[in-house]
Design a protein around this motif. Structure first.
Motif, PDB file in Angstrom:
ATOM      1  N   UNK A  56       0.814  -1.225   0.000  1.00  0.00           N
ATOM      2  CA  UNK A  56       0.000   0.000   0.000  1.00  0.00           C
ATOM      3  C   UNK A  56       0.842   1.268   0.000  1.00  0.00           C
ATOM      4  N   UNK A  57       2.146   1.104   0.082  1.00  0.00           N
ATOM      5  CA  UNK A  57       3.023   2.267   0.246  1.00  0.00           C
ATOM      6  C   UNK A  57       3.544   2.877  -1.057  1.00  0.00           C
ATOM      7  N   UNK A  58       4.193   2.097  -1.937  1.00  0.00           N
ATOM      8  CA  UNK A  58       5.125   2.721  -2.880  1.00  0.00           C
ATOM      9  C   UNK A  58       4.557   3.859  -3.729  1.00  0.00           C
ATOM     10  N   UNK A  59       3.570   3.588  -4.562  1.00  0.00           N
ATOM     11  CA  UNK A  59       3.182   4.606  -5.530  1.00  0.00           C
ATOM     12  C   UNK A  59       2.593   5.853  -4.876  1.00  0.00           C
ATOM     13  N   UNK A  60       1.724   5.680  -3.900  1.00  0.00           N
ATOM     14  CA  UNK A  60       1.064   6.865  -3.338  1.00  0.00           C
ATOM     15  C   UNK A  60       1.987   7.680  -2.431  1.00  0.00           C
ATOM     16  N   UNK A  61       2.808   7.014  -1.625  1.00  0.00           N
ATOM     17  CA  UNK A  61       3.715   7.793  -0.766  1.00  0.00           C
ATOM     18  C   UNK A  61       4.805   8.453  -1.592  1.00  0.00           C
ATOM     19  N   UNK A  62       5.304   7.741  -2.619  1.00  0.00           N
ATOM     20  CA  UNK A  62       6.288   8.339  -3.528  1.00  0.00           C
ATOM     21  C   UNK A  62       5.707   9.574  -4.210  1.00  0.00           C
ATOM     22  N   UNK A  63       4.496   9.432  -4.746  1.00  0.00           N
ATOM     23  CA  UNK A  63       3.857  10.538  -5.477  1.00  0.00           C
ATOM     24  C   UNK A  63       3.608  11.729  -4.548  1.00  0.00           C
ATOM     25  N   UNK A  64       3.064  11.458  -3.366  1.00  0.00           N
ATOM     26  CA  UNK A  64       2.742  12.546  -2.437  1.00  0.00           C
ATOM     27  C   UNK A  64       4.009  13.237  -1.926  1.00  0.00           C
ATOM     28  N   UNK A  65       5.062  12.467  -1.679  1.00  0.00           N
ATOM     29  CA  UNK A  65       6.329  13.038  -1.203  1.00  0.00           C
ATOM     30  C   UNK A  65       6.952  13.941  -2.278  1.00  0.00           C
ATOM     31  N   UNK A  66       6.980  13.429  -3.510  1.00  0.00           N
ATOM     32  CA  UNK A  66       7.557  14.224  -4.600  1.00  0.00           C
ATOM     33  C   UNK A  66       6.779  15.532  -4.788  1.00  0.00           C
ATOM     34  N   UNK A  67       5.456  15.458  -4.670  1.00  0.00           N
ATOM     35  CA  UNK A  67       4.621  16.660  -4.842  1.00  0.00           C
ATOM     36  C   UNK A  67       4.866  17.685  -3.743  1.00  0.00           C
ATOM     37  N   UNK A  68       4.781  17.230  -2.482  1.00  0.00           N
ATOM     38  CA  UNK A  68       4.807  18.174  -1.364  1.00  0.00           C
ATOM     39  C   UNK A  68       6.226  18.589  -0.979  1.00  0.00           C
ATOM     40  N   UNK A  69       7.134  17.636  -0.954  1.00  0.00           N
ATOM     41  CA  UNK A  69       8.467  17.911  -0.411  1.00  0.00           C
ATOM     42  C   UNK A  69       9.412  18.383  -1.527  1.00  0.00           C
ATOM     43  N   UNK A  70       9.496  17.599  -2.617  1.00  0.00           N
ATOM     44  CA  UNK A  70      10.447  17.919  -3.679  1.00  0.00           C
ATOM     45  C   UNK A  70       9.956  19.087  -4.540  1.00  0.00           C
ATOM     46  N   UNK A  71       8.689  19.069  -4.935  1.00  0.00           N
ATOM     47  CA  UNK A  71       8.175  20.096  -5.847  1.00  0.00           C
ATOM     48  C   UNK A  71       7.707  21.338  -5.080  1.00  0.00           C
ATOM     49  N   UNK A  72       6.718  21.207  -4.185  1.00  0.00           N
ATOM     50  CA  UNK A  72       6.143  22.383  -3.516  1.00  0.00           C
ATOM     51  C   UNK A  72       6.981  22.856  -2.321  1.00  0.00           C
ATOM     52  N   UNK A  73       7.908  22.029  -1.858  1.00  0.00           N
ATOM     53  CA  UNK A  73       8.819  22.394  -0.759  1.00  0.00           C
ATOM     54  C   UNK A  73       8.078  22.967   0.455  1.00  0.00           C
ATOM     55  N   UNK A  74       7.165  22.153   1.000  1.00  0.00           N
ATOM     56  CA  UNK A  74       6.375  22.591   2.155  1.00  0.00           C
ATOM     57  C   UNK A  74       7.267  22.915   3.357  1.00  0.00           C
ATOM     58  N   UNK A  75       6.784  23.899   4.162  1.00  0.00           N
ATOM     59  CA  UNK A  75       7.530  24.363   5.339  1.00  0.00           C
ATOM     60  C   UNK A  75       6.631  24.283   6.583  1.00  0.00           C
ATOM     61  N   UNK A  76       7.237  24.181   7.781  1.00  0.00           N
ATOM     62  CA  UNK A  76       6.441  24.161   9.014  1.00  0.00           C
ATOM     63  C   UNK A  76       5.519  25.381   9.097  1.00  0.00           C
ATOM     64  N   UNK A  77       4.300  25.173   9.576  1.00  0.00           N
ATOM     65  CA  UNK A  77       3.366  26.272   9.778  1.00  0.00           C
ATOM     66  C   UNK A  77       2.522  26.614   8.564  1.00  0.00           C
ATOM     67  N   UNK A  78       2.894  26.110   7.391  1.00  0.00           N
ATOM     68  CA  UNK A  78       2.112  26.438   6.202  1.00  0.00           C
ATOM     69  C   UNK A  78       0.753  25.735   6.235  1.00  0.00           C
ATOM     70  N   UNK A  79      -0.233  26.380   5.603  1.00  0.00           N
ATOM     71  CA  UNK A  79      -1.518  25.736   5.370  1.00  0.00           C
ATOM     72  C   UNK A  79      -1.442  24.920   4.084  1.00  0.00           C
ATOM     73  N   UNK A  80      -1.776  23.632   4.187  1.00  0.00           N
ATOM     74  CA  UNK A  80      -1.789  22.762   3.010  1.00  0.00           C
ATOM     75  C   UNK A  80      -3.196  22.173   2.857  1.00  0.00           C
ATOM     76  N   UNK A  81      -3.789  22.370   1.694  1.00  0.00           N
ATOM     77  CA  UNK A  81      -5.102  21.800   1.402  1.00  0.00           C
ATOM     78  C   UNK A  81      -4.919  20.512   0.616  1.00  0.00           C
TER      79      UNK A  81
END
Ligand SMILES: [Zn+2]
Length: 340
Positions: free
Chosen positions: A144-169
């Motif tokens: 249940x892990x690989x595709x969805x966690x990989x995709x979500x990590x790449x989106x939020x961490x690598x691409x959007x570079x989320x930071x502490x305190x930010x609002x994420x929808x």
């Protein structure tokens, strides 16, 4: 061996549970005995017909199982090891691959899309795809892990570079990527708002860590976001729904905000007022799966228990049709898994 194949494109009824030849293991490959294979929306699209798919075809991108045979060129794996598979294929020698950006490789694809996947008893893959898993993780969880966690990590961490305190929808708490994104947002100490179409899914979204929830059939997403953020809007929108939510997603962004998208489940045709886009100084980011580096990074947090796989329901592989139907009706929360 047994496999779920289809010989023509169409509805869930084209899936056939049948005998197919066992794959031969090359000297540079590993043979995996499949114990669990999770479904993705991609499986439904491939079954309905996508360009490049050769028939008959075996679906399945998210695989966990045991090593059954190790090719003679490989010295660091043993028969019997419990593993999951990186859900991607790539050339391994181009500039994109060697600089760690496999998802930009011209030959990049999802495991089980252009080649046969894991809806079967045995699958052969290159060494690079094979990742040992800890004993605490069940096969169903690991698949249940690989595709969805990989995709979500790449989106939020690598691409959007989320930071502490930010609002994420995060749209769609009940989807595989949504349930992964909520957890990754909280891992980075963001304030996570999520949406779902019924109260039980909203409750489960809160259990995964979401700070705020929006019922997307009974409430207007952008209006609720405005209330939650004191009219400011969110820093990041996590999009994968497409047409049905696009306008609301754009309206929910604060000035200078970022929308990152990995999909278009409800349709790909959207429009946008360019004056709104440039005057609000928005960033729109496309994201497709992720890299081997992203996968190994996010797996550290899965293996130490900080991120939890969300298993919705398991089916024997012979009941693949019922599993597809559950996905078609969007009844699931998390991943639907097949067991050979
Ligand atoms: Zn390459």
């Amino acid at each position: 061996m047994k496999a779920v194949r289809f010989h023509e494109f169409g509805g869930p009824e084209v899936l056939k549970y049948e005998d197919v030849p066992e794959p031969q293991t090359r000297k540079d490959q590993v043979l995996i005995k499949v114990e669990a294979c999770a479904l993705n929306h991609l499986d439904l699209w491939i079954r309905k017909g996508l360009p490049g798919v050769k028939l008959p075809h075996i679906n399945g991108s998210d695989v966990a199982g045991d090593i059954a045979e190790v090719g003679e060129y490989i010295s660091d794996l043993k028969v019997g090891q419990r593993v999951l598979l990186a859900p991607m294929t790539f050339c391994g020698h181009c500039q994109a691959c060697t600089s760690g950006q496999q998802s930009l490789c011209r030959q990049f694809s999802v495991l089980g899309y252009l080649n046969d996947g894991g809806n079967c008893e045995y699958i052969t893959v290159p060494r690079v795809n094979v990742i040992p898993i800890p004993d605490e993780l069940t096969y169903d969880e690991a698949a249940s892990v690989p595709l969805v966690f990989l995709t979500a990590w790449h989106m939020l961490v690598t691409r959007a570079q989320i930071k502490p305190g930010q609002f994420v929808l995060v749209l769609g708490a009940g989807s595989g990527v949504g349930s992964a994104a909520i957890q990754i947002g909280k891992l980075f100490n963001c304030r996570v708002i999520t949406t779902a179409g019924d109260e039980s899914k909203l409750e489960r979204g809160r259990e995964l860590g979401a700070d705020y929830t929006i019922h997307h059939y009974q409430q207007k997403i952008s209006e609720e976001v405005k209330k939650i953020t004191a009219k400011a809007g969110v820093d990041v929108v996590f999009e994968h729904v497409g047409k049905a939510t696009w306008d609301e997603s754009l309206k929910s962004l604060k000035a200078g905000g970022t929308l990152v998208s990995c999909g278009a489940t409800t349709g790909p045709d959207v429009s946008m007022d360019l004056r709104f886009f440039y005057s609000r100084q928005l960033s729109l980011l496309g994201s497709f799966m992720g890299t081997m580096g992203d996968l190994l990074e996010v797996l550290k947090f899965v293996f130490n228990g900080r991120l939890k796989p969300v298993v919705d329901k398991t089916y024997p592989m012979r009941e693949a049709r019922a599993a597809h139907e559950r996905m078609e009706k969007r009844e699931q929360f998390g991943k639907v898994v097949l067991n050979p």
